[in-house]
Every structure is written in C-alpha cells, then in structure tokens.
Design a protein around this motif. Structure first.
Motif, PDB file in Angstrom:
ATOM      1  N   ARG A  80      78.080  56.152  17.692  1.00  0.00           N
ATOM      2  CA  ARG A  80      76.993  55.710  18.562  1.00  0.00           C
ATOM      3  C   ARG A  80      75.595  55.896  17.953  1.00  0.00           C
ATOM      4  O   ARG A  80      74.599  55.631  18.608  1.00  0.00           O
TER       5      ARG A  80
ATOM      6  N   ALA B  45      66.727  54.018  20.060  1.00  0.00           N
ATOM      7  CA  ALA B  45      67.531  54.499  21.173  1.00  0.00           C
ATOM      8  C   ALA B  45      66.770  55.600  21.896  1.00  0.00           C
ATOM      9  O   ALA B  45      65.857  56.215  21.339  1.00  0.00           O
TER      10      ALA B  45
ATOM     11  N   ALA C 148      73.003  63.500  36.020  1.00  0.00           N
ATOM     12  CA  ALA C 148      73.251  63.342  34.577  1.00  0.00           C
ATOM     13  C   ALA C 148      74.084  62.088  34.331  1.00  0.00           C
ATOM     14  O   ALA C 148      75.074  61.849  35.023  1.00  0.00           O
TER      15      ALA C 148
ATOM     16  N   ASP D 278      75.230  59.293  30.832  1.00  0.00           N
ATOM     17  CA  ASP D 278      75.163  59.041  29.397  1.00  0.00           C
ATOM     18  C   ASP D 278      74.452  57.718  29.127  1.00  0.00           C
ATOM     19  O   ASP D 278      74.671  56.724  29.845  1.00  0.00           O
ATOM     20  N   HIS D 279      73.636  57.691  28.079  1.00  0.00           N
ATOM     21  CA  HIS D 279      72.947  56.459  27.697  1.00  0.00           C
ATOM     22  C   HIS D 279      72.300  56.711  26.359  1.00  0.00           C
ATOM     23  O   HIS D 279      72.038  57.855  26.003  1.00  0.00           O
ATOM     24  N   ASP D 280      72.056  55.679  25.591  1.00  0.00           N
ATOM     25  CA  ASP D 280      71.276  55.888  24.372  1.00  0.00           C
ATOM     26  C   ASP D 280      70.526  54.632  23.948  1.00  0.00           C
ATOM     27  O   ASP D 280      69.321  54.554  24.144  1.00  0.00           O
ATOM     28  N   CYS D 281      71.235  53.611  23.413  1.00  0.00           N
ATOM     29  CA  CYS D 281      70.488  52.504  22.805  1.00  0.00           C
ATOM     30  C   CYS D 281      69.793  51.623  23.841  1.00  0.00           C
ATOM     31  O   CYS D 281      68.771  51.028  23.578  1.00  0.00           O
ATOM     32  N   ARG D 282      70.377  51.535  25.023  1.00  0.00           N
ATOM     33  CA  ARG D 282      69.850  50.677  26.097  1.00  0.00           C
ATOM     34  C   ARG D 282      69.699  49.228  25.678  1.00  0.00           C
ATOM     35  O   ARG D 282      68.797  48.519  26.146  1.00  0.00           O
ATOM     36  N   GLU D 283      70.558  48.776  24.766  1.00  0.00           N
ATOM     37  CA  GLU D 283      70.608  47.343  24.509  1.00  0.00           C
ATOM     38  C   GLU D 283      72.042  46.864  24.354  1.00  0.00           C
ATOM     39  O   GLU D 283      72.301  45.842  23.728  1.00  0.00           O
TER      40      GLU D 283
ATOM     41  N   CYS E 250      75.582  50.553  21.722  1.00  0.00           N
ATOM     42  CA  CYS E 250      76.058  51.867  21.261  1.00  0.00           C
ATOM     43  C   CYS E 250      77.304  52.305  22.007  1.00  0.00           C
ATOM     44  O   CYS E 250      78.074  53.121  21.515  1.00  0.00           O
ATOM     45  N   GLY E 251      77.502  51.785  23.224  1.00  0.00           N
ATOM     46  CA  GLY E 251      78.695  52.147  23.983  1.00  0.00           C
ATOM     47  C   GLY E 251      78.596  53.476  24.702  1.00  0.00           C
ATOM     48  O   GLY E 251      79.558  53.977  25.256  1.00  0.00           O
ATOM     49  N   MET E 252      77.430  54.061  24.707  1.00  0.00           N
ATOM     50  CA  MET E 252      77.261  55.392  25.315  1.00  0.00           C
ATOM     51  C   MET E 252      77.233  55.310  26.845  1.00  0.00           C
ATOM     52  O   MET E 252      77.744  56.180  27.528  1.00  0.00           O
TER      53      MET E 252
ATOM     54  N   VAL F 278      78.808  61.925  33.612  1.00  0.00           N
ATOM     55  CA  VAL F 278      79.070  62.022  32.171  1.00  0.00           C
ATOM     56  C   VAL F 278      80.532  62.396  31.943  1.00  0.00           C
ATOM     57  O   VAL F 278      81.002  63.377  32.503  1.00  0.00           O
TER      58      VAL F 278
END
Lengths: 671, 254
Positions: A71, A240, B58, B60-65, B68-70, B119
């Motif tokens: 990720r 990110a 809480a 999960d998140h990361d790329c927000r596009e 990333c699949g998070m 999460v």
C-alpha cells in the motif's frame, strides 16, 4: 573546502559506475547471513531494496506504517517509467536520458548520479518484465511506449494509468518471496520515530507499533530510509494521507543533512479543489498531455459565460481559444516540463482567465485527439466513408484504452464526463525533489544510514521529469544500494550482532516516549488537522508556485507561531498505548512544523529561480525568454545541505558545489 | 455547483480493540456537501467528535484515490457502498440524500479480525501472497532483454486486468461464505497468462490455495457477489481459470 564529500568515482562519466562496482568491497555469502539491515518504507525504493538485499543473503527487517507493504504510495503513480531502451528507434540513448534529466532538473542535480540512473534504466524494464509486470504491449507482442513532458522521444513504459501499482506489486512480489523464505521480517503498521546512532554509526531505529502503541527497539548494521517525500507539509497534495517526513526528519535531527528542502514539484494537471473539507488532491497523469490540449478562452467575456454556465466549453470556436502552452512554447507545446506548465497555468488564472467558479482551473481537452484517433482507426478498419459520429465513437474507444481508468476517476470525483467536455485542471503539490543529502553511494552524512527514492535529494535537481520517480526508486533499490551498501558492510563482518541494550538505545527510546507523553498531556482545544491545515495554507500562499523574500520571511514567523500554539493547545483524544490515529498524525505534523520552517529558510536563501523554485525577484527581464525563470549559476550552482543545530531556524548551511563536465550549463529553453 | 448541505444519521460499529465486544452506535452529522467523498464526510464527523470531547471513529485509509486498497467499510451492507467500480474513498456523498441513515460497519470475515472500530487486520491476504504470489527471479542486471519475451496482446491485457486487484478485501466482505477466491485467482491468473509465470504455475496455485484454506476463508459457491462489489471489476473468469489451473496441477503434480 566543504565538509560534504560526494565520493564521486574518478574517470569518464560513462565508466564511473562500472569502475566503482569493480573496486567496491564485497561481503562473502556466509558473512552476509550475520549482517542485519533495516529498511524503512516499502514503496518502490524500499520494497526493491529489501527484496534485493535479502536475495543477496542479508538479514532484512522491513517496516511500513500501512497494513501491508503493497500500500506504499508508489502504488498511486499513474503514467509510466522512463528507460533508455530506444525501442522506438527515435534517437534515444543513455546520454540523452541523462541530458534530459539534468536539463529538466534545471542543472541542480549531480551529474554522476544522474548518469548512473540513465545507465541502469534499461535493466529495470528487463527486471520488471521477468517478474511478470504486465506492461502495455503492441499487437506484435512487444512493449509499447509513450511520451512525457520535457523530452522529444518516446521512452516511457506504462501499464495503462496504473504503472506505479504494477511496478510496486512487482517489488512486493519479490519481497513476498523473501518473506516466505524467512529472509525478510516484515513489520506492518509500525512507524519509525527515531534513528539510533552509536559511536557515530547508524545502528538501529525506535518504532511505534501502531496497533498496541508499544515502543520497540530494532538494531542493525545499517539503516536504509526509503520513506518518500514531504509534500504533505502543504496539507493538500497528491500524496497519500499518511505520507510524512518523520523518519527523514528524525534522521536529520540525529545528524543527516537535509538538502534543498525548498525544491517542490507542483504538478500542472490535478483536479481543482472544491471546498474547505477537501482532504487531498487527485492527480490526472501527465501522460494525458500526450493527447490532451490545454487552453483557456482568449476573451474575458467568454470566461464569464463559461463560469456562469451560459456557454459550454465545446461551444467556443478554435479562434476564441488560447492554447497558451502551444503559443508560448512551440517546440514542446503541451509537453513542457511540469514546473513550466504549472507556472503558465497560474499566470493565466492570475490574469483572470480561470474557467471555474474559484478562477483556479484551465481546460485539458481531448476532442482533437478523439477525432484524430477515430480517423486513424476508421482507416485501419477500412471504413473510408465513416460518418463523423462513427469516427468520434472509434476515437473514444482508443482514448478509453489508453486512459480509461483516469477518465473514470475524473468522472467519479467531479461528476463531469471528460469524453464529452474538457477536464478542468489546476496545479497541485506532487513531489519533493529535496530530501536527505546522500553521496554517490546513497549514504547520508550519518555513516551507515542510507536514503533511497524520493527520500533523498540526488537525481532530479530542482525539477523532476515525468516518469522519472519510478525509475529512480527502482534504480536505487534494485541496482544501486545492493552494491554500495556492501562496500560499507564489508567492514562490519567482525562487528557481531548489534545489541539494543545500550545507553544510546535507552536515550533514543526515552526521547520518543517523552515526546509522546508531552503531546498527550497538552490536552488543549484544537485538533491536529486544524493545525496541519493552517500550516498548509502558509506553505501554499508563501512557499508555493511563486515565492518572494517578504512572503518567505512572513512564512517563517507564521510557522513558528503555529508551532508554538500547537505545543500549547493541541487536543489528542484517546491514549498513547492503543491504536490512535490522532496521535500518529500529531507526531507527523509536529515534524512538518519544523521542516516547514527550514523549507522557507532554504527558499529565502536561494535568491534565484530554478526548476520548481520560482523567485519573483529572479526573472528574465528582456529578450526571447522575457518573463521566464532566471537561474543564477554564479551564486547558486550548489546543493544546499542543512545541518540540524537544535532549531530549524538556526540550521547550518553546507554547500556542495555542482560540477558540470559533460553538459554545458545553459538557459533552459523549451521555446 | 450547488451548495446543498445534508444532515445524516450515521450508525457506526464501535469496538475498542480486538478483544472487546463491539456494538452499533447512532450519531448525527450536519453540513455535509454532496461534493465530499465519503471519507471526507467521516473527517468532518471526526472533527466534530474531537471538538465535543468524544473519541473519533477509527477507519483505514491512505491514498484516497482508489488505488492503495487501504480503505474498506461495509456501507449500508455493501463493501465500498452503493456506487459501482469505486472504493470508499472515491464514493461521493452525491450518492446519498438529505435525511438518510447510513450504516457503517467493518469488513466482516473470520480471516479479517477487527483491530478497532472499522479497522480490520487483512494480513491473511499478505500470507497468501507469501505462499506463491511471485515469479522466482532474483534481481540482476542480466535478465534477458524485455522484448525477448513477447506476449500476445490479448493475454497481456487479461493479465493486466487481473493484476489491477488492489487487495482491499471487498470480495471477501461481499461473499456470504467470506471466500477469498476472487483475490487469489487474480494473482494466479496474472501469472498463468504470462510466459514468465508458467514455469512455477503448478506450485503456485497449489500453495496459494492451501494457504487460503489455512487462513479460514470460506468456499466459493459461485454467487458472483464478489465480482459485483469489486471496485476494480476483477472478473469471475479468473476464478474459473484458477479452478482449471488447480485441477491440472493436482492431477499432474508428482
């Protein structure tokens, strides 16, 4: 004499890397099993380094703050990866890739590093194909290429708009093979919070287990930081949400010099912001500039009509459009480098030609390309009398094949269909060329601490060309570090295992715990995000696309104020010894608040315009280049490497003079 | 661009940690613009919670596009919510109406234990990849030239389509059996379609399927919910291909 020794090997540039590899010390396979290496970050640089070092036989521990190495933010790179393969027979070569990269970086990169990058670029493609990375192919089964900004050849390999994803999954698969064998120990959801230096050498890290909040010690003979860039100092960027500077900043505070922090890439084609709640900005790949044409209306009356919805962009005739990049830069047109394209968009929007409600957007239009491809496809299919509608339908299919996922992404965010109406785009923070100073071996000023990928400063000068970040990350991890780190570790074979039970580890762990306790005990009234947004606004307004001395001085004052307030009035809910995303963010923002000041200080001292760093005081006054950025080689032809002295405002400047023996220093012209 | 602001009721799964029981709790949130992404709506909600002295939820998140699949989330019973071909971070509030009640739960599966609130732990996916999701080739500057391995465009495209899986786990969350067949078959298919992957094809499929079973994922009963909910449109054909590969490997492996 500078304290910075770049350790560039002797000899002609084309022989440097080969000679260096031949002379480098090696570690025998039996001894490699006794040596530990820590790799922080599992993007293209970290993932490929961890896999390659484990294949060589080192004992590797890899760390990622995400829940899986897959990720890391390299995954989001869209357009492609450069390599000097010359498959298109269009005159490409190692030298040309080297030249383009040095010129594109506005002559602020180190020649020897860039040449090596160009030299190993072709191997990267071979390696990735062998791993099963599904690059785009032509009907003959061979690899396809496209063009990116700032170059006149087609050397970019791609996998639709998901090249970063496919390359990262390749590196991830190589890691998985080593994890399965027990040769990489993987620590997901762990964040590095300090570097441990013992007798002047990097010997380990302190990390926080993000699930339990436990603080852990990890020791090794060498530490590789592949922790990405610091674009999130602007709050809004294409990075990110979790991307941060903490690992690099903590290493900086332990003695690693931070180079050229003000070199930031503002990417010209991103989806414009829509409101205060916005959490990030989304990139639309530079590859779109292969086929998209950028324009704004020629007349202000039309701007008003478009903003108010009275007319649609497609209603405007060709004569009433200003394709300003094609007008200003006829040689490169829509494919000028990113810094040039971004400033040109800002110039039009500042002059009042922005096409959306906020006045901060220009059009990226695919109608010409759809028609052109449609005609080509109709010919291929033997439909000589195809109707206009048929041609457009065929053209849309071709565009969908090339950029389908990007068009879909755009539509989902904006609710506009880019096949029917031009995209609206505006520049946004995307990449940071600055980073930890490294020598030719990618070692920082802390012996045994290496920096790879976006985390270091080395290859892109003051502006990175498109599709070169993926190239650099994988070059560092697959082909450079595995050699150069061996040279250092050859002296470590008698050291034995590194203990974590030493005063240095005690001190570092205590420092981390004290910082966490201090943050948790503020119990103020404002959230982490509210501080981060304020910092971001100062950075964007005063350290963004256009900078001047007054603004930068104000920025330094304002950042210091925000930092003081942060440490007095921050509110973090929950506890330290549990899963606590607010605490994670707080630790990152605390470091951004220090980096931001150094960033502004660096931008203030560099009173020249180069690449992504544009100083309003340094502009060409006359001639063909009037209004373009003016570089000052006499006074600023150096890398600015800052040494931590206890306060970002008091950082010590060290200079590495840049020597250009193979490329003539010239005004960078794309006209 | 309209400035229509929505007021919503959120029913959110709250769970302190893996060992504590969880439950649904109701909240109100106001001032939600239709242009916000779903996660930006949760940002606004969390900011309000922090300002009121409550603990934020809480997730999960990361790329927000969407790559990333998070990010995850079961929204009104569907992984990644009601829109098609998007992840939760790409889901926009224009899909909802003023006054709606939205139920937000974590992805549910035995193999995805909850860490906190929304999460979950998806490392079981990583372990399946460790078992065989790779081609055994070391880093070397001496692999053959990339164009010495031509690949039929059709196969290259299909391999690419399979390889676009982001490992988010929506397929598992959508499946009544919590089966991971779509996820595993995507990787098996990518390599089965490429000449580079053929050499280890038998071991790969046997080892990955074995690990999938070890992790406690359920069996596939071909309902196809996974394909419908997959944000990347990974096709059921991959499951068929994996079944063929598995059968072939089981029968011919010495």
């Amino acid at each position: 004499m500078s304290v910075l020794d770049a350790k560039v090997p002797e000899g002609p540039i084309k022989d440097k890397w080969t000679n260096h590899k031949n002379k480098i010390n090696l570690v025998n396979p039996a001894n490699k099993r006794l040596i530990d290496v820590i790799v922080v970050g599992t993007g293209l640089a970290g993932g490929s380094a961890a896999a390659s070092l484990a294949e060589l036989g080192y004992k590797v521990k890899a760390f990622a703050f995400q829940d899986s190495p897959r990720r890391a933010h390299s995954i989001a790179a869209q357009g492609g990866i450069n390599a000097a393969k010359n498959y298109q027979n269009d005159g490409d070569s190692i030298y040309r890739l080297f030249y383009d990269t040095v010129k594109g970086g506005d002559y602020r990169g180190r020649e020897s590093n860039v040449y090596r990058l160009a030299e190993v670029s072709a191997n990267i493609i071979d390696q990735c194909v062998a791993q099963g990375v599904p690059f785009a192919r032509e009907y003959g089964g061979l690899l396809d290429n496209r063009s990116f900004g700032g170059v006149l050849v087609s050397r970019t390999f791609y996998a639709k708009g998901q090249t970063g994803q496919q390359l990262l999954l390749g590196a991830y698969s190589a890691m998985n093979r080593q994890i399965g064998k027990g040769k990489i120990e993987m620590y997901n959801r762990h964040e590095m919070l300090d570097l441990v230096v013992v007798n002047g050498k990097a010997r380990g890290i302190i990390v926080r287990n993000l699930i339990t909040g436990a603080i852990e010690r990890h020791a090794a003979h060498a530490v590789v930081l592949a922790t990405g860039g610091y674009g999130n100092v602007f709050f809004l960027s294409t990075n990110a949400m979790g991307s941060n500077v903490t690992a690099a900043w903590r290493a900086h505070r332990r003695g690693a010099y931070f180079a050229n922090p003000c070199y930031t890439q503002i990417h010209p084609t991103c989806i414009p912001r829509s409101g205060d709640y916005q959490s990030k900005l989304t990139l639309m790949s530079e590859s779109l500039r292969n086929d998209g044409r950028i324009w704004v209306p020629k007349n202000k009356e039309d701007v008003e009509k478009i903003r108010s919805g009275q007319i649609k962009p497609r209603d405007l005739s060709e004569e009433d459009r200003d394709y300003y990049l094609e007008r200003r830069y006829p040689a490169f047109g829509n494919l000028v480098p990113r810094d040039v394209a971004s400033r040109a968009a800002k110039e039009r929007c500042d002059a009042g030609y922005g096409v959306n409600q906020t006045g901060e957007a220009v059009f990226l239009d695919f109608s010409s390309a759809i028609e052109r491809y449609g005609k080509e496809q109709a010919n291929v299919l033997g439909e000589k009398d195809a109707s206009h509608d048929r041609i457009i339908a065929l053209g849309k299919e071709v565009i969908a094949n090339k950029y389908g996922n990007l068009f879909q992404m755009y539509e989902k965010i904006t609710a506009d269909n880019p096949y029917e109406t031009p995209m609206k785009i505006y520049p946004a923070v995307h990449y940071t060329m600055g980073g930890l100073w490294v020598d030719y071996n990618l070692m920082t000023t802390v012996p045994g601490c290496y920096a790879a990928g976006e985390a270091n400063f080395s290859d892109h000068g003051a502006n990175r060309l498109g599709a070169s970040a993926l190239m650099q990350g994988l070059a560092d991890g697959y082909f450079v570090l595995p050699y150069t780190i061996g040279d250092y570790l050859a002296d470590e074979i008698r050291t034995g295992a590194i203990s974590t039970e030493t005063p240095e580890f005690d001190e570092a762990e205590k420092a981390v715990k004290d910082r966490i306790n201090e943050l948790m005990s503020i119990k103020g009234s404002q959230s982490v995000d509210s501080f981060h947004k304020r910092l971001g606004k100062v950075m964007w307004d005063k350290c963004g696309m256009s900078r001047n001395a007054n603004g930068l001085e104000e920025a330094i004052k304002e950042i210091r104020q925000i930092r003081e307030e942060f440490w007095k009035d921050l509110r973090i809910p929950g506890k330290a010894n549990e899963f606590n995303p607010e605490l994670e963010k707080a630790m990152r923002v605390a470091d951004f608040l220090e980096l931001g000041e150094l960033f502004a200080k660096d931008a203030l001292h560099r009173n020249e315009s180069c690449g992504g760093h544009f100083r309003e005081e340094s502009v060409e006054e006359s001639g063909e280049q009037q209004g373009e950025a003016k570089r000052d080689d006499e006074n600023f032809k150096y890398v600015a490497a800052w040494e931590w002295t206890g306060d970002p405002g008091e950082a010590n400047l060290h200079k590495e003079d840049l020597v250009f023996e193979n490329i003539e220093l010239k005004q960078r012209s794309y006209k | 661009m309209s400035d229509k602001l929505m007021k919503l009721t959120l029913k959110i799964w709250r769970q302190k940690d893996a060992d504590s029981p969880g439950k649904m709790e109701s909240y109100q949130v106001e001032g939600i613009s239709e242009h916000m992404s779903f996660l930006e709506m949760l940002d606004v909600f969390n900011e309000q919670q922090i300002n009121q002295g409550n603990e934020p939820v809480a997730f999960d998140h990361d790329c927000r596009e969407g790559i990333c699949g998070m990010c995850s989330l079961q929204i009104n019973g569907e992984p990644h919510g009601p829109d098609r071909g998007v992840t939760t971070c790409q889901l926009h509030m224009r899909m909802f109406n003023d006054g709606d009640t939205i139920t937000i739960e974590p992805f549910r599966a035995k193999a995805f234990p909850v860490i906190k609130d929304l999460v979950v732990d998806r490392t079981s996916f990583d372990r399946i990849q460790h078992a065989g999701g790779f081609i055994s080739v070391n880093t070397s500057g001496n692999t053959q030239d990339a164009n010495n391995i031509p690949v039929e465009k059709e196969n290259a495209d299909k391999a690419f389509d399979a390889a676009t899986c982001i490992g988010c786990g929506a397929c598992v969350a959508a499946c009544k059996n919590a089966s991971a067949m779509l996820f595993v078959s995507a990787k098996v298919s990518q390599f089965a379609l490429l000449p580079q992957g053929k050499i280890e094809a038998k071991d790969r499929v046997l080892n990955m399927v074995h690990q999938m079973d070890e992790e406690g994922f359920g069996n596939c009963s071909n309902t196809g919910a996974c394909e419908v909910e997959c944000p990347k449109g990974i096709s059921l054909e991959n499951i068929a291909r994996m079944n063929r590969e598995y059968l072939k490997a089981s029968l011919t492996k010495e």
